[in-house]
Design a protein around this motif. Structure first.
Motif, mmCIF file in Angstrom:
data_model
loop_
_atom_site.group_PDB
_atom_site.id
_atom_site.type_symbol
_atom_site.label_atom_id
_atom_site.label_comp_id
_atom_site.label_asym_id
_atom_site.label_seq_id
_atom_site.Cartn_x
_atom_site.Cartn_y
_atom_site.Cartn_z
ATOM 1 N N ASP A 13 46.189 1.373 76.476
ATOM 2 C CA ASP A 13 46.665 1.090 78.231
ATOM 3 C C ASP A 13 47.461 -0.161 77.152
ATOM 4 N N PRO A 14 48.778 0.080 77.585
ATOM 5 C CA PRO A 14 49.672 -0.588 77.549
ATOM 6 C C PRO A 14 49.947 -1.641 78.405
ATOM 7 N N GLU A 15 49.972 -1.589 79.161
ATOM 8 C CA GLU A 15 49.833 -2.052 80.739
ATOM 9 C C GLU A 15 48.844 -3.553 80.718
ATOM 10 N N GLY A 16 47.511 -3.238 80.261
ATOM 11 C CA GLY A 16 46.527 -3.555 80.291
ATOM 12 C C GLY A 16 46.670 -4.480 79.117
ATOM 13 N N PRO A 72 40.026 -19.489 75.058
ATOM 14 C CA PRO A 72 39.574 -18.552 74.374
ATOM 15 C C PRO A 72 40.992 -19.249 73.612
ATOM 16 N N THR A 73 40.862 -18.695 72.574
ATOM 17 C CA THR A 73 41.545 -18.743 71.664
ATOM 18 C C THR A 73 42.938 -18.066 71.292
ATOM 19 N N PRO A 74 43.768 -17.850 70.246
ATOM 20 C CA PRO A 74 44.667 -16.690 70.224
ATOM 21 C C PRO A 74 44.265 -15.808 69.835
ATOM 22 N N PHE A 75 43.784 -16.052 68.527
ATOM 23 C CA PHE A 75 42.342 -14.867 68.201
ATOM 24 C C PHE A 75 41.411 -14.068 69.215
ATOM 25 N N ILE A 76 40.831 -15.179 69.528
ATOM 26 C CA ILE A 76 40.344 -14.038 70.525
ATOM 27 C C ILE A 76 41.360 -13.369 71.408
ATOM 28 N N TYR A 77 42.159 -14.157 72.337
ATOM 29 C CA TYR A 77 43.632 -13.196 73.218
ATOM 30 C C TYR A 77 44.014 -11.729 72.083
ATOM 31 N N GLY A 78 44.218 -12.429 71.299
ATOM 32 C CA GLY A 78 44.456 -11.237 69.835
ATOM 33 C C GLY A 78 43.884 -10.025 69.679
ATOM 34 N N SER A 79 42.304 -10.329 69.687
ATOM 35 C CA SER A 79 41.700 -9.087 69.658
ATOM 36 C C SER A 79 42.066 -7.939 70.965
ATOM 37 N N LEU A 80 41.460 -9.142 71.877
ATOM 38 C CA LEU A 80 41.179 -9.071 74.028
ATOM 39 C C LEU A 80 43.310 -7.081 73.315
ATOM 40 N N THR A 125 31.705 -18.467 68.616
ATOM 41 C CA THR A 125 30.087 -17.276 68.262
ATOM 42 C C THR A 125 31.250 -16.207 69.249
ATOM 43 N N TYR A 126 31.528 -16.684 70.554
ATOM 44 C CA TYR A 126 32.337 -16.095 71.570
ATOM 45 C C TYR A 126 33.012 -15.107 70.585
ATOM 46 N N ALA A 127 34.223 -15.675 69.799
ATOM 47 C CA ALA A 127 35.458 -14.678 69.282
ATOM 48 C C ALA A 127 34.381 -14.241 68.132
ATOM 49 N N SER A 128 33.510 -13.885 67.686
ATOM 50 C CA SER A 128 33.299 -12.740 66.671
ATOM 51 C C SER A 128 32.318 -11.473 67.806
ATOM 52 N N MET A 129 32.368 -11.629 69.488
ATOM 53 C CA MET A 129 31.318 -11.065 69.677
ATOM 54 C C MET A 129 33.058 -9.954 70.139
ATOM 55 N N ILE A 130 34.043 -10.767 70.799
ATOM 56 C CA ILE A 130 34.982 -10.450 71.982
ATOM 57 C C ILE A 130 35.362 -9.559 70.748
ATOM 58 N N HIS A 131 35.820 -10.280 69.683
ATOM 59 C CA HIS A 131 36.438 -9.333 68.260
ATOM 60 C C HIS A 131 35.556 -7.880 68.077
ATOM 61 N N SER A 132 34.682 -8.006 68.223
ATOM 62 C CA SER A 132 33.780 -7.300 67.262
ATOM 63 C C SER A 132 33.758 -5.827 68.362
ATOM 64 N N MET A 152 35.773 -7.530 77.246
ATOM 65 C CA MET A 152 36.116 -7.577 78.648
ATOM 66 C C MET A 152 34.847 -9.235 78.855
ATOM 67 N N ARG A 153 34.235 -7.992 78.760
ATOM 68 C CA ARG A 153 32.357 -8.935 79.673
ATOM 69 C C ARG A 153 32.121 -10.414 78.691
ATOM 70 N N TRP A 154 32.284 -10.199 77.715
ATOM 71 C CA TRP A 154 31.593 -11.329 76.956
ATOM 72 C C TRP A 154 32.782 -12.948 76.644
ATOM 73 N N PHE A 155 34.619 -12.021 77.302
ATOM 74 C CA PHE A 155 35.420 -12.836 77.338
ATOM 75 C C PHE A 155 35.016 -13.983 78.721
ATOM 76 N N ILE A 156 35.008 -12.963 79.590
ATOM 77 C CA ILE A 156 34.419 -13.625 80.967
ATOM 78 C C ILE A 156 34.075 -14.859 81.050
ATOM 79 N N LYS A 157 32.184 -14.124 80.130
ATOM 80 C CA LYS A 157 31.768 -15.232 79.772
ATOM 81 C C LYS A 157 31.625 -16.146 79.592
ATOM 82 N N ALA A 158 33.190 -16.187 78.310
ATOM 83 C CA ALA A 158 32.829 -17.306 77.410
ATOM 84 C C ALA A 158 34.139 -18.679 78.185
#
Length: 292
Positions: A57-60, A40-48, A9-16, A27-33
Motif C-alpha cells: 500500500d504505497p499510498e498509505g 510519535p518518534t521517527p522509529f514509530i513512524y518508520g515502523s508504520l 512501550t507504545y513504540a514496541s507495540m506498534i513495531h511488533s 494503527m490502533r496503538w498509534f492512535i492510542k499513543a
C-alpha cells in the motif's frame, strides 16, 4: 496505582504489530499513543511506514510519511526507501522518483537501495531512458550501484529484445569490478530469446561464459537459452538438445516453459525421445498453449 505506558512501550507495540504485517493493529496503538499524549518518534513512524509498504500500500505509506513531515518528525532514509520500494513494486515509477527527490530535498542522503527502487520501477515500465537517468544520478551522488541496479537496466533492454544494449550493461558490471549474478546472465540471455534476429550464438556464448565463471544457471536461464534456439531453425537443434541435457544433468528441474521451448526447437517426437532417455516425465500439455 496503574502504570502508565511509556513512549517505549507504545513504540514496541506498534513495531511488533507492524513487523508481522498487522497494519490495523499498529494503527490502533498509534492512535492510542497520540490520545495518551505520546509524541510519535521517527522509529514509530518508520515502523508504520514499513508496515504499509510491506502490505503493498504505497499510498498509505506515503500518507503516514506526510503526516510525520507535517508534525516535524524527521524520518530516516530507511523509511523513504520503504515508500520508494512500495511504489516501485506497484509500478508507480513517477511516484517512486518523486519520493526520492523529496528525500534529497529534505537533506536525506539516499542509499543504493533507494536509487535501485527507482531504477527498477522505470525499468519494469520499459522506460530505459529514465532508468539510466536515475542510475547515473546514483553515480553522480557517489553511490556505488549494486549488481541488482545493473540487472534492472539489463532486464529493461531484454524485454525489448535489444541484445547489444543488454550485453553492454552486462559488461559494465565487470568494468565496475563487480561479479555478474545468475540474474544478470539470465536477463541478457532473455534478450537473445526476444530478439527479432537470430541470437542463439550469443545466448550460447553467454551460457558458456557464466558456467566458466562458476555461476550456476537456473531454470529461467535455461528456458531463455533454449527459447533463443527456436528462431535458429534446424541448425540450432543440437544446441537446444545440449542445453536440455545439461539442465537435467545439473539437477535443474524443467518446468512447463522448458518443455514448450524444447518442443518448439526439436519437435515433439524428439522431445519425447529425450525425456525417455533422460528419465524426465513429459507433461501432456507440452504442445498446448503454454506461455513463454
Amino acid at each position: 496505582n496503574s502504570i502508565e505506558p511509556s513512549e517505549r512501550t507504545y513504540a514496541s507495540m506498534i513495531h511488533s504489530r507492524a513487523k508481522r504485517g498487522d497494519v490495523a493493529g499498529a494503527m490502533r496503538w498509534f492512535i492510542k499513543a497520540k490520545a495518551d499524549g505520546i509524541k510519535p518518534t521517527p522509529f514509530i513512524y518508520g515502523s508504520l511506514i514499513n508496515s504499509f509498504a510491506k502490505r503493498g500500500d504505497p499510498e498509505g505509506a506515503a500518507e503516514v510519511m506526510q503526516r510525520a513531515v507535517q508534525e516535524g518528525v524527521k524520518v530516516d532514509v530507511t523509511a523513504y526507501t520503504s515508500v520508494i520500494d512500495a511504489f516501485a513494486q506497484s509500478s508507480y515509477s513517477d511516484s517512486a522518483a518523486l519520493c526520492l527527490e523529496t528525500a534529497i530535498g529534505d537533506n536525506i542522503q539516499p542509499d543504493s537501495r533507494s536509487y535501485n527502487g527507482v531504477v527498477s520501477a522505470f525499468a519494469k515500465r520499459g522506460n530505459q531512458d529514465k532508468a539510466i537517468y536515475w542510475f547515473n544520478k546514483a553515480v553522480e551522488s557517489r553511490i556505488q550501484p549494486e549488481v541488482s541496479m545493473y540487472n534492472s537496466v539489463i532486464s529493461s533492454f531484454a524485454r525489448k529484445g535489444r541484445v547489444q544494449k543488454a550485453l553492454r550493461w552486462l559488461d559494465l558490471i565487470s568494468s565496475a569490478r563487480l561479479q555478474p549474478s545468475v540474474v544478470s546472465y539470465s536477463a541478457a540471455i532473455s534478450a537473445c530469446q526476444r530478439a527479432k534476429e537470430d541470437a542463439v550464438k550469443v545466448a550460447w556464448q553467454l551460457m558458456q561464459q557464466m558456467v566458466e565463471a562458476g555461476i550456476t544457471p537456473n531454470v529461467v536461464t535455461y528456458n531463455a537459452a533454449i527459447g533463443a534456439c527456436i528462431k535458429g531453425g534446424s541448425g540450432t537443434v543440437i544446441h537446444a538438445e545440449t542445453l536440455f541435457r545439461h539442465m537435467v544433468a545439473s539437477g535443474v528441474k524443467p518446468d512447463d516453459r522448458t518443455f514448450w521451448a524444447v518442443c518448439r526447437s526439436v519437435g515433439k517426437d524428439r522431445l519425447a525421445a529425450l525425456c525417455l532417455e533422460l528419465g524426465v516425465k513429459m507433461p501432456r500439455a507440452t504442445t498446448g498453449s503454454i506461455q513463454r
